[in-house]
Structure formats: structure tokens, C-alpha cells
Design an enzyme around this catalytic site. Structure first.
Site, PDB file in Angstrom:
ATOM      1  N   LYS A   1       1.210   0.955  -8.026  1.00 26.59           N
ATOM      2  CA  LYS A   1       1.654  -0.279  -8.696  1.00 26.59           C
ATOM      3  C   LYS A   1       2.751   0.028  -9.719  1.00 26.59           C
ATOM      4  O   LYS A   1       3.707  -0.731  -9.875  1.00 26.59           O
ATOM      5  CB  LYS A   1       0.481  -0.986  -9.375  1.00 26.59           C
ATOM      6  CG  LYS A   1      -0.407  -1.771  -8.436  1.00 26.59           C
ATOM      7  CD  LYS A   1      -0.035  -3.249  -8.451  1.00 26.59           C
ATOM      8  CE  LYS A   1      -0.946  -4.154  -7.642  1.00 26.59           C
ATOM      9  NZ  LYS A   1      -1.575  -3.653  -6.462  1.00 26.59           N
TER      10      LYS A   1
ATOM     11  N   LYS B   1      -0.096  -0.352   7.700  1.00 28.46           N
ATOM     12  CA  LYS B   1      -1.009  -1.441   8.015  1.00 28.46           C
ATOM     13  C   LYS B   1      -0.433  -2.777   7.568  1.00 28.46           C
ATOM     14  O   LYS B   1       0.508  -2.825   6.776  1.00 28.46           O
ATOM     15  CB  LYS B   1      -2.381  -1.191   7.407  1.00 28.46           C
ATOM     16  CG  LYS B   1      -2.438  -1.174   5.910  1.00 28.46           C
ATOM     17  CD  LYS B   1      -3.889  -1.111   5.464  1.00 28.46           C
ATOM     18  CE  LYS B   1      -4.049  -1.842   4.148  1.00 28.46           C
ATOM     19  NZ  LYS B   1      -5.378  -2.133   3.740  1.00 28.46           N
TER      20      LYS B   1
ATOM     21  N   LYS C   1       0.503  -7.779   2.677  1.00 22.17           N
ATOM     22  CA  LYS C   1       1.085  -9.020   2.165  1.00 22.17           C
ATOM     23  C   LYS C   1       2.516  -8.816   1.712  1.00 22.17           C
ATOM     24  O   LYS C   1       3.328  -9.721   1.733  1.00 22.17           O
ATOM     25  CB  LYS C   1       0.242  -9.535   0.999  1.00 22.17           C
ATOM     26  CG  LYS C   1      -1.109 -10.018   1.435  1.00 22.17           C
ATOM     27  CD  LYS C   1      -2.000 -10.353   0.250  1.00 22.17           C
ATOM     28  CE  LYS C   1      -3.412 -10.618   0.756  1.00 22.17           C
ATOM     29  NZ  LYS C   1      -4.366 -10.850  -0.299  1.00 22.17           N
TER      30      LYS C   1
END
Ligand code: TRP
Length: 333
Positions: free
Chosen positions: A115, A195, A198
Site C-alpha cells: 500500500k 489474479k 479491483k
């Protein structure tokens, strides 16, 4: 009567759940709601730790709640919660847990590092606090099982460590949660590598129409469609995972044969796959539509969820405050 195991899971409201979330986390929730005492939450306090739009947050939360209900979470079987309804409770426990936990352990978490790299201009205390709040989300309900992807395992480890340390220091009985591995596991991205995510695009969401599904699939990369051996990874392998998931193993095997003899025509494969995905989503969309048309039912469901959750959360906090010496009356177990 034996007490049913408690289950808690949370979905952030930063983006709509996609079919990867549906096959992974949500199908796990559907299985668990039949057996256990489940609280499933839109964790909107986790949404505000990264840049977001306050103007649309309420609408986003609503969309995720509708996706929950559309996917088949049944308000007669489980409790649906919007986390900020209990902001005070969750944040209070998070604070106490944060008081006993080393800074360095959070700094070492891979998710925290990721992040930080994604939002280099937004490395705030909220971001740092994310795993602490997540632990509080779970521990406040004494949840034993958490249906969630493998990428969240480090967060669950933090929650377990916190529970252990807190119990040792204060004599509380916080429960150490375990991850419930969902069978849908990890769904690949349709845009290329990794994968389905979003943030990466190439996603199909639960309300997509057949035309929208076709558009996403049309953009999915492919290969020449033929060769001596069907590839184990790469664009063709990714597409075949979707065929497996939505059309079954036998259909995938046929395609793999075709790859070696004559070749796959991806245009046709994608058209057929789009129909299969849409077939799975149609009942979800129909259930969802009912709730879209009955907002008062959704209000009642969320109110019941918040009331139920508050009952448990208050009990935990009362005990914690007592044992910590923050209230005059220590509760006796
Ligand atoms: N960390 C979860 C995610 O990556 C969201 C989350 C927050 C959560 N609190 C939780 C999941 C509690 C399970 C339980 O999306």
C-alpha cells in the site's frame, strides 16, 4: 444448546465485488451462513484509508450491500453490518489492541509495504492502523472463522497475536480467529498477469450485462490457439480457468485437445464463455433487483445487523474496559 461458531468477514467498499470475489470470498460466506452464526460486513472504515470520493461513498456502500444480498446472503440466516454503524465500538477496541502491539510488526507486513508503494503520497496513520482495525473487527465479535483470501493470512496472524498478548496481559478471553479457505480460491485476471483485482481492470462485476461481459472477454489477451502442448500459464491458461469455473472440467479438456488438433477459435470460445458467466450471474441480478426496488427492506436488514452486532460488541468492550482498569466494575466473566 451448543453455541454455534461465530464467523465474521468484511468487504471493503472501494470497488464493487467482481466475479473473483464472488467465487472466492462470497461463495464461502454462502456456505457458512447455513451452519454458523455469521456477521458479514461492508467495512467502510477501511475504505477511507486510501484516496476516495466522499460524494459517492454512501452509494458505493449500498452497492456492496446489494451485491451481498444478490449473491444470496440471506438476512434470515446471517447478519449484515455496515461497519461505520459501530464505528465507536470497533475503533475503541482497535485503540486498545494497538496499545499492546509493536509498531515493527505492522511495518513488516507485506500488505502495508504494498500500500505504501501504491500510494506514496498517502502514507498516513490510517494505513498503518488498517491491520489493527481489522483485528478489532474480528476480535470484537469473538469470531472463530474468517472466510477470506490467502493474501489476508498475515492480517489474521496479527489478530491472533494480539488476542494472545491481550489475554496474557489482561486476563481477557479474546478468541484467536482462523481463516476459512474458500474453494473458489484465486481467480486470474482477464487483463494479463496475476489474479483478478479491483485495481487492475479486466474485471467482471456481478451486475454486468451479457454485452458488458462480452466486451471484457473480447479484450482478454489470447495466443495463437494451437501448439503441441496446452500452456500451463499465460493468457490461454487464464481463459481456460474461466472455462473450468463456469463451463466445467470436461469442456476445458475438450478445448485443450482442440489446441493440439486443429486449434481453438478464441472468438467462439469467448462467446460461449460469456453466455456461461451470464447464466451464473442472472439469478444474482434478479435477487439484487428485488432489493433495489425495496430499499426499506434493506434498511431493516442493516438495522437488525447493527443491533445484533452491537449486543456482542458492547459485551466484549465492557469486559475489556473492566479488565484494563478503565471502568469501575470489572465484569466477572
Ligand atoms: N482486509 C480485508 C480485505 O483485504 C477487508 C477486511 C477488513 C476484513 N476487516 C476485515 C476481512 C475483517 C475480514 C475480516 O479486503
Amino acid at each position: 444448546m451448543e453455541q454455534k461458531k461465530r464467523v465474521f468477514s468484511g468487504v471493503r467498499a472501494n470497488a464493487r465485488p467482481h466475479i473473483g470475489n464472488y467465487l472466492g470470498a462470497m461463495k464461502g460466506m454462502l456456505e457458512l451462513q447455513d451452519k454458523y452464526d455469521c456477521i458479514f460486513s461492508v467495512v467502510d472504515l477501511h475504505t477511507v484509508i486510501v484516496p476516495y470520493d466522499p460524494q459517492t461513498l454512501q452509494a458505493q456502500i449500498r452497492e456492496v450491500v446489494l451485491d451481498f444480498l444478490g449473491a444470496g446472503l440471506d438476512p434470515h440466516k446471517c447478519h449484515l453490518l455496515v461497519q461505520s454503524q459501530l464505528a465507536g465500538e470497533h475503533l475503541e477496541l482497535a485503540y486498545y489492541l494497538g496499545c499492546i502491539y509493536p509498531v515493527s510488526r505492522i511495518e513488516d507486513l507485506p500488505t502495508y509495504k504494498e500500500k505504501k508503494a501504491t500510494y506514496p503520497d498517502y502514507i498516513n496513520i490510517g494505513l498503518f492502523y488498517y491491520p489493527v482495525l481489522m483485528a478489532a473487527d474480528i476480535l470484537i465479535y469473538n469470531a472463530e472463522l474468517v472466510p477470506i483470501g490467502i493474501d489476508n493470512e498475515p492480517h489474521l496472524e496479527v489478530a491472533r497475536e494480539m488476542a494472545r498478548k491481550f489475554n496474557a496481559m489482561y486476563g481477557t478471553k479474546l478468541v484467536e480467529p482462523q481463516r476459512y479457505a474458500t474453494p473458489g480460491g484465486s481467480v486470474p485476471s482477464l487483463s494479463g498477469e496475476g489474479k483478478m483485482s479491483k485495481s487492475k481492470g479486466g474485471t467482471i462485476i456481478l451486475t454486468d450485462s451479457l454485452a458488458e461481459i462480452k466486451t471484457v472477454l473480447a479484450k482478454a489477451p489470447t495466443d495463437s490457439g494451437h501448439g503441441e502442448k496446452f500452456p500451463a500459464e499465460g493468457p490461454a491458461a487464464n481463459l481456460m480457468t474461466f472455462v473450468e469455473l463456469f463451463e466445467g472440467h470436461d469442456r476445458a479438456m475438450q478445448y485443450k485437445e482442440q489446441y493440439k488438433n486443429g486449434g481453438i477459435r478464441y472468438g467462439e470460445l469467448k462467446a460461449e464463455l460469456a453466455e456461461a458467466i451470464y447464466k451464473e450471474l442472472r439469478p444474482v441480478q434478479e435477487r439484487r433487483k428485488h432489493y433495489e426496488e425495496h430499499p426499506e427492506e434493506v434498511e431493516d436488514i442493516l438495522k437488525e445487523g447493527a443491533d445484533y452486532a452491537r449486543g456482542i460488541a458492547d459485551k466484549t468492550l465492557k469486559e475489556v474496559r473492566g479488565k484494563m482498569g478503565l471502568s469501575k466494575h470489572e465484569t466477572t466473566n
